[in-house]
Design a protein around this motif. Sequence first.
Motif, mmCIF file in Angstrom:
data_model
loop_
_atom_site.group_PDB
_atom_site.id
_atom_site.type_symbol
_atom_site.label_atom_id
_atom_site.label_comp_id
_atom_site.label_asym_id
_atom_site.label_seq_id
_atom_site.Cartn_x
_atom_site.Cartn_y
_atom_site.Cartn_z
ATOM 1 N N GLU A 21 -2.657 -0.365 11.963
ATOM 2 C CA GLU A 21 -3.949 -0.662 11.299
ATOM 3 C C GLU A 21 -3.977 -1.299 9.898
ATOM 4 O OE1 GLU A 21 -5.640 3.194 11.539
ATOM 5 O OE2 GLU A 21 -5.606 3.262 13.765
ATOM 6 N N TYR A 22 -2.898 -1.049 9.366
ATOM 7 C CA TYR A 22 -2.954 -1.488 7.894
ATOM 8 C C TYR A 22 -2.385 -3.026 7.815
ATOM 9 C CZ TYR A 22 -2.978 3.281 7.060
ATOM 10 O OH TYR A 22 -3.442 4.653 6.828
ATOM 11 N N THR A 23 -3.132 -3.798 6.912
ATOM 12 C CA THR A 23 -2.760 -5.271 6.822
ATOM 13 C C THR A 23 -2.005 -5.413 5.825
ATOM 14 O OG1 THR A 23 -4.885 -5.516 5.915
ATOM 15 C CG2 THR A 23 -4.954 -5.745 8.257
ATOM 16 N N PHE A 24 -1.777 -4.668 4.772
ATOM 17 C CA PHE A 24 -1.218 -4.881 3.692
ATOM 18 C C PHE A 24 0.091 -3.841 3.210
ATOM 19 C CE2 PHE A 24 -5.117 -7.297 2.907
ATOM 20 C CZ PHE A 24 -4.627 -8.452 2.494
ATOM 21 N N VAL A 25 1.058 -4.312 2.537
ATOM 22 C CA VAL A 25 1.960 -3.282 1.954
ATOM 23 C C VAL A 25 1.705 -3.362 0.366
ATOM 24 C CG1 VAL A 25 4.314 -2.663 1.629
ATOM 25 C CG2 VAL A 25 3.574 -3.505 3.776
ATOM 26 N N THR A 26 1.472 -2.599 -0.135
ATOM 27 C CA THR A 26 1.136 -2.526 -1.513
ATOM 28 C C THR A 26 2.152 -1.848 -2.582
ATOM 29 O OG1 THR A 26 -1.339 -2.352 -1.235
ATOM 30 C CG2 THR A 26 -0.391 -1.799 -3.320
ATOM 31 N N PHE A 27 2.515 -2.683 -3.456
ATOM 32 C CA PHE A 27 3.596 -2.169 -4.337
ATOM 33 C C PHE A 27 3.059 -1.946 -5.651
ATOM 34 C CE2 PHE A 27 5.511 -4.888 -1.472
ATOM 35 C CZ PHE A 27 6.774 -4.249 -0.903
ATOM 36 N N GLU A 28 3.321 -0.492 -6.250
ATOM 37 C CA GLU A 28 2.486 -0.144 -7.385
ATOM 38 C C GLU A 28 3.695 -0.115 -8.562
ATOM 39 O OE1 GLU A 28 0.217 3.463 -9.528
ATOM 40 O OE2 GLU A 28 -0.104 3.074 -7.376
ATOM 41 N N MET A 29 3.641 -0.874 -9.487
ATOM 42 C CA MET A 29 4.754 -0.720 -10.784
ATOM 43 C C MET A 29 4.346 0.486 -11.721
ATOM 44 S SD MET A 29 5.251 -3.616 -9.260
ATOM 45 C CE MET A 29 3.707 -4.616 -8.838
ATOM 46 N N THR A 30 5.374 0.707 -12.408
ATOM 47 C CA THR A 30 5.387 1.768 -13.505
ATOM 48 C C THR A 30 4.351 1.600 -14.570
ATOM 49 O OG1 THR A 30 7.039 0.428 -14.744
ATOM 50 C CG2 THR A 30 7.892 2.228 -13.130
ATOM 51 N N ASP A 31 3.774 0.255 -14.747
ATOM 52 C CA ASP A 31 2.864 0.016 -15.648
ATOM 53 C C ASP A 31 1.486 0.236 -15.135
ATOM 54 O OD1 ASP A 31 2.527 -2.295 -14.240
ATOM 55 O OD2 ASP A 31 3.049 -3.454 -15.798
ATOM 56 N N GLY A 32 1.364 0.287 -13.883
ATOM 57 C CA GLY A 32 0.189 0.697 -13.203
ATOM 58 C C GLY A 32 -0.351 -0.628 -12.318
ATOM 59 N N THR A 33 0.097 -1.728 -12.438
ATOM 60 C CA THR A 33 -0.252 -2.710 -11.677
ATOM 61 C C THR A 33 0.179 -2.804 -10.388
ATOM 62 O OG1 THR A 33 1.793 -4.113 -12.549
ATOM 63 C CG2 THR A 33 -0.432 -4.137 -13.819
ATOM 64 N N LYS A 34 -0.558 -3.446 -9.330
ATOM 65 C CA LYS A 34 -0.287 -3.343 -8.042
ATOM 66 C C LYS A 34 -0.409 -4.695 -7.419
ATOM 67 C CE LYS A 34 -2.887 0.867 -7.221
ATOM 68 N NZ LYS A 34 -4.136 1.618 -6.821
ATOM 69 N N ALA A 35 0.423 -4.991 -6.597
ATOM 70 C CA ALA A 35 0.616 -6.247 -5.878
ATOM 71 C C ALA A 35 0.873 -6.024 -4.215
ATOM 72 C CB ALA A 35 1.934 -7.006 -6.270
ATOM 73 N N SER A 36 -0.104 -6.375 -3.570
ATOM 74 C CA SER A 36 -0.351 -6.347 -2.215
ATOM 75 C C SER A 36 0.259 -7.472 -1.484
ATOM 76 C CB SER A 36 -1.766 -6.082 -1.708
ATOM 77 O OG SER A 36 -2.155 -5.016 -2.214
ATOM 78 N N VAL A 37 1.101 -7.315 -0.430
ATOM 79 C CA VAL A 37 1.725 -8.310 0.386
ATOM 80 C C VAL A 37 1.200 -8.217 1.953
ATOM 81 C CG1 VAL A 37 3.903 -9.339 1.194
ATOM 82 C CG2 VAL A 37 3.699 -8.296 -1.162
ATOM 83 N N LEU A 63 9.405 -0.548 -10.132
ATOM 84 C CA LEU A 63 8.567 -0.209 -8.934
ATOM 85 C C LEU A 63 8.554 1.526 -9.026
ATOM 86 C CD1 LEU A 63 9.906 -2.090 -5.851
ATOM 87 C CD2 LEU A 63 7.588 -2.364 -6.992
ATOM 88 N N SER A 64 7.220 1.950 -8.756
ATOM 89 C CA SER A 64 6.952 3.427 -8.803
ATOM 90 C C SER A 64 6.636 4.071 -7.417
ATOM 91 C CB SER A 64 5.966 3.864 -9.673
ATOM 92 O OG SER A 64 4.321 3.467 -9.324
ATOM 93 N N LYS A 65 5.814 3.061 -6.578
ATOM 94 C CA LYS A 65 5.634 3.643 -5.192
ATOM 95 C C LYS A 65 5.341 2.202 -4.200
ATOM 96 C CE LYS A 65 1.178 5.471 -6.098
ATOM 97 N NZ LYS A 65 0.335 6.715 -6.035
ATOM 98 N N MET A 66 5.472 2.430 -3.209
ATOM 99 C CA MET A 66 5.152 1.531 -1.987
ATOM 100 C C MET A 66 4.418 2.115 -0.971
ATOM 101 S SD MET A 66 7.711 -0.780 -0.031
ATOM 102 C CE MET A 66 8.145 0.419 1.160
ATOM 103 N N TYR A 67 3.082 1.504 -0.464
ATOM 104 C CA TYR A 67 2.476 2.211 0.729
ATOM 105 C C TYR A 67 1.525 1.137 1.364
ATOM 106 C CZ TYR A 67 -1.241 1.984 -3.025
ATOM 107 O OH TYR A 67 -1.964 1.497 -3.969
ATOM 108 N N PHE A 68 1.216 1.463 2.604
ATOM 109 C CA PHE A 68 0.476 0.713 3.461
ATOM 110 C C PHE A 68 -0.974 0.871 2.819
ATOM 111 C CE2 PHE A 68 3.941 1.121 6.090
ATOM 112 C CZ PHE A 68 4.306 0.055 6.742
ATOM 113 N N SER A 69 -1.604 -0.222 3.160
ATOM 114 C CA SER A 69 -3.380 -0.113 2.719
ATOM 115 C C SER A 69 -4.007 -1.176 3.629
ATOM 116 C CB SER A 69 -3.456 -0.623 1.114
ATOM 117 O OG SER A 69 -3.061 -1.783 0.866
ATOM 118 N N ASP A 70 -5.330 -0.933 3.676
ATOM 119 C CA ASP A 70 -6.072 -1.930 4.503
ATOM 120 C C ASP A 70 -6.795 -2.862 3.511
ATOM 121 O OD1 ASP A 70 -6.910 0.747 4.182
ATOM 122 O OD2 ASP A 70 -8.481 0.697 5.758
#
Length: 123
Positions: A21-37, A63-70
Amino acid sequence: MKIFVLGLMIFSGVLTTQAGEYTFVTFEMTDGTKASVPASSLTMTISGNTLKAGSQTFVLANLSKMYFSDTNESTAIEEVTTATLDEAAEIYDLRGNKVRKDQMKRGVYVVKTKNKTYKMIVK
């Protein structure tokens, strides 16, 4: 044993359905910025201290965390270079007035190029 195998098959089917169901994998950096792939056909490789996910490259220590997002949750602050200003099609001040590159003084500007629009602070 048959019930265990059947339960395991159902459980794995549920996990596959939920991840699909999720279309993106989002990577959150330690400075709070996010990048979705985009998650479809995503390939990730780790080489040394970097992670390459699709067309994005990340330093593992940042990198602080990685998760699926829609939705695409990408946020970032990019540095605008003089090359970006050279290719700028239009530059506007915050009042909406169009300005030339040589007219830029201290302040905030909106710089539009062929591919992107940037907010820029001139100090």
